[in-house]
Scaffold this active site. Sequence first.
Site, PDB file in Angstrom:
ATOM      1  N   ASP A  96       0.830  -1.169  -0.082  1.00 10.04           N
ATOM      2  CA  ASP A  96       0.096  -0.052   0.115  1.00 10.04           C
ATOM      3  C   ASP A  96       0.998   1.092   0.234  1.00 10.04           C
ATOM      4  OD1 ASP A  96      -2.102   1.935   0.477  1.00 10.04           O
ATOM      5  OD2 ASP A  96      -3.033   0.397   2.182  1.00 10.04           O
ATOM      6  N   GLU A 248      -7.022   3.628  -5.295  1.00  9.15           N
ATOM      7  CA  GLU A 248      -7.813   4.294  -4.580  1.00  9.15           C
ATOM      8  C   GLU A 248      -8.152   5.579  -4.994  1.00  9.15           C
ATOM      9  OE1 GLU A 248      -9.305   5.120   0.050  1.00  9.15           O
ATOM     10  OE2 GLU A 248      -7.527   5.665  -0.686  1.00  9.15           O
ATOM     11  N   HIS A 322     -10.707  -1.026   5.323  1.00  5.09           N
ATOM     12  CA  HIS A 322     -10.294  -0.638   6.787  1.00  5.09           C
ATOM     13  C   HIS A 322     -11.107   0.794   7.045  1.00  5.09           C
ATOM     14  CE1 HIS A 322      -7.723   1.151   3.875  1.00  5.09           C
ATOM     15  NE2 HIS A 322      -7.247   2.191   4.982  1.00  5.09           N
ATOM     16  N   ASP A 323     -11.547   1.122   6.109  1.00  2.00           N
ATOM     17  CA  ASP A 323     -12.190   2.664   6.055  1.00  2.00           C
ATOM     18  C   ASP A 323     -13.640   2.640   6.182  1.00  2.00           C
ATOM     19  OD1 ASP A 323      -9.713   3.765   6.174  1.00  2.00           O
ATOM     20  OD2 ASP A 323      -9.983   3.948   3.877  1.00  2.00           O
TER      21      ASP A 323
HETATM   22  C1  GLC Z   1      -6.942   6.362   2.395  1.00  2.00           C
HETATM   23  C2  GLC Z   1      -6.740   5.258   3.287  1.00  2.00           C
HETATM   24  C3  GLC Z   1      -7.099   5.824   4.600  1.00  2.00           C
HETATM   25  C4  GLC Z   1      -6.254   6.847   4.808  1.00  2.00           C
HETATM   26  C5  GLC Z   1      -6.288   7.829   3.918  1.00  2.00           C
HETATM   27  C6  GLC Z   1      -5.144   9.194   3.842  1.00  2.00           C
HETATM   28  O1  GLC Z   1      -8.361   6.701   1.948  1.00  2.00           O
HETATM   29  O2  GLC Z   1      -7.348   4.269   2.847  1.00  2.00           O
HETATM   30  O3  GLC Z   1      -7.142   4.786   5.724  1.00  2.00           O
HETATM   31  O4  GLC Z   1      -6.754   7.670   5.998  1.00  2.00           O
HETATM   32  O5  GLC Z   1      -6.289   7.432   2.353  1.00  2.00           O
HETATM   33  O6  GLC Z   1      -3.945   8.500   3.656  1.00  2.00           O
END
Ligand code: GLC
Length: 549
Positions: A96, A248, A322-323
């Site tokens: 990641d 993402e 995880h979000d």
């Molecule tokens: C993404 C991650 C999240 C994080 C954010 C900032 O959305 O999935 O967990 O807080 O990016 O890096």
Amino acid sequence: MQDFKKSAVYQIYPKSFLDTNGDGLGELKGVTAKLDYLKKLGVDYLWLTPFFVSPQNDNGYDVADYRNIDPRYGTMADFEELSREAEKRGIGLMLDMVFNHTSTQHEWFQKALAGDPKYKDYYIWKKGRPDGAPPTNWESKFGGSAWEYVPQFDEYYLHLFDKTQADLNWDNPEVRREVQDVVRFWMGKGVRGFRFDVINLISKGSFEDDRQGDGRRFYTDGPKIHQYLKELNQATFGRDPGIITVGEMSSTSMENCFRYAGADSHELSMVFSFHHLKVDFMGNEKWVLVPTDFQKLKDILFSWQQGMAEHNAWNAVFWCNHDQPRVVSRFGDEGEYWEQSAKMLAGVIHCLRGTPYLYQGEEIGMTNAGFTDLSQYRDVESLNHFRILRDKGMSQESAYNILKVHSRDNARTPMQWDGSENAGFTSGTPWISVNPNYKAINAAAQVDDPDSIFSYYKTLVQLRKEYDVISQGDFAPLDPENPSVLAYRRSWEGTELLCVSNFYRKPCTWKCPVDLEGYQVLLANYPDSKPEPEMELRPYESMLLLRRN
Ligand code: GLC
């Protein structure tokens, strides 16, 4: 390694996966210890959320050193062992990479603060307004202004997330070169995939006040985003066709995703988009309680399925990460129909066109955190927004009820391995409370039970490998306006697959618009489901019906 269209990816949040040294935090060794479990489930890739050196203000998404492992998660030797052991089992590791921002503890930011002009230009600085207010009215995703003032420069730096996560200046070619070096470094360690965190936010447009929203329209899918992704692809992972990538994409548009994940666009293998999970928001506002808009959920899922297929682009398909809150709590039933609803939701996602992602614990039907006290929350976003809601005058109880539903901590409670103390996650004190339901919901109770949720997921992962109609087939919605049923058809070279699900607890009658001659049940969440022209669907009943060519 498998073709990614036939693969499934399993996401691990290492901090909450398995603690092997009793400090209450999971680590890489914990992942290695559970590889046989993951092999049994049949997944092809493990996406590990960031384990790099970090002050952990956002649980590792605030990276202070991209090339070293945070001692809390272990050592490089632990990583190499995990990589070797995974490879032995035919499982690839997906890392990641957080390149929209670094931690303010990162050496680059520290040098910038010390006044080194080279590194100052790695970040985004602007003067305040004449009255001293921040340069624009943009809001941080975690609440408050997206700008932080630094007195020695009399300037603000941009942080779209926490103030300890400073946005990188991708318009600086040096930054892009550094990022490429990091990707090549991990490719050299045998990594088989990359997930790029909020990658569609890296190219900032113009810095002006947003009179309609929180600023996102000025930096989302920005002006040079496709150019920067193509460049990264060419300089790094694009040189190794075995590597898979997923971006993402925050608040993205489908038109941009055609390009991000187009078969010939040389950007990424696939994308995560989130519109289908904003169906219990009010617009973009997550910190409210509104019922799920089922029609909207279907409209979004279906239009992305069709749109991406028409443009030969590839989706990552998922409910959980995880979000996100746990899907069985969100769209299913935590009570009487826990098992049926968890299986139904699994079937809906796993038969779509795209690569399915499972998030740890989803495969055993883990539910929302079940916290009973504010002190149990750890997440910076949840805690900030709780304060903001309270500042706006909301009662403690109402604000707390919103957290219970929407907090990211719902997904971050420790993996429930067995019925022993702390769910077998740790012998110490877990960093975040274990869900009190671990005695009923745990992996040990399910791995060897052929009727368990775990076995249902395992079968779905396998079916994608066996049936081209699942991995390749065309997609068409069925009866898309039905108020209770989510149904679609996949077709490939004369083979047809129908996925039919009652999304609700209330039984319903469904008239199938397809002639069911020749269809057989491939998988169902009730033992006696039958394809009939007019089906009486029981609570959360779901079936996959197949007609071979
Ligand atoms: C993404 C991650 C999240 C994080 C954010 C900032 O959305 O999935 O967990 O807080 O990016 O890096």
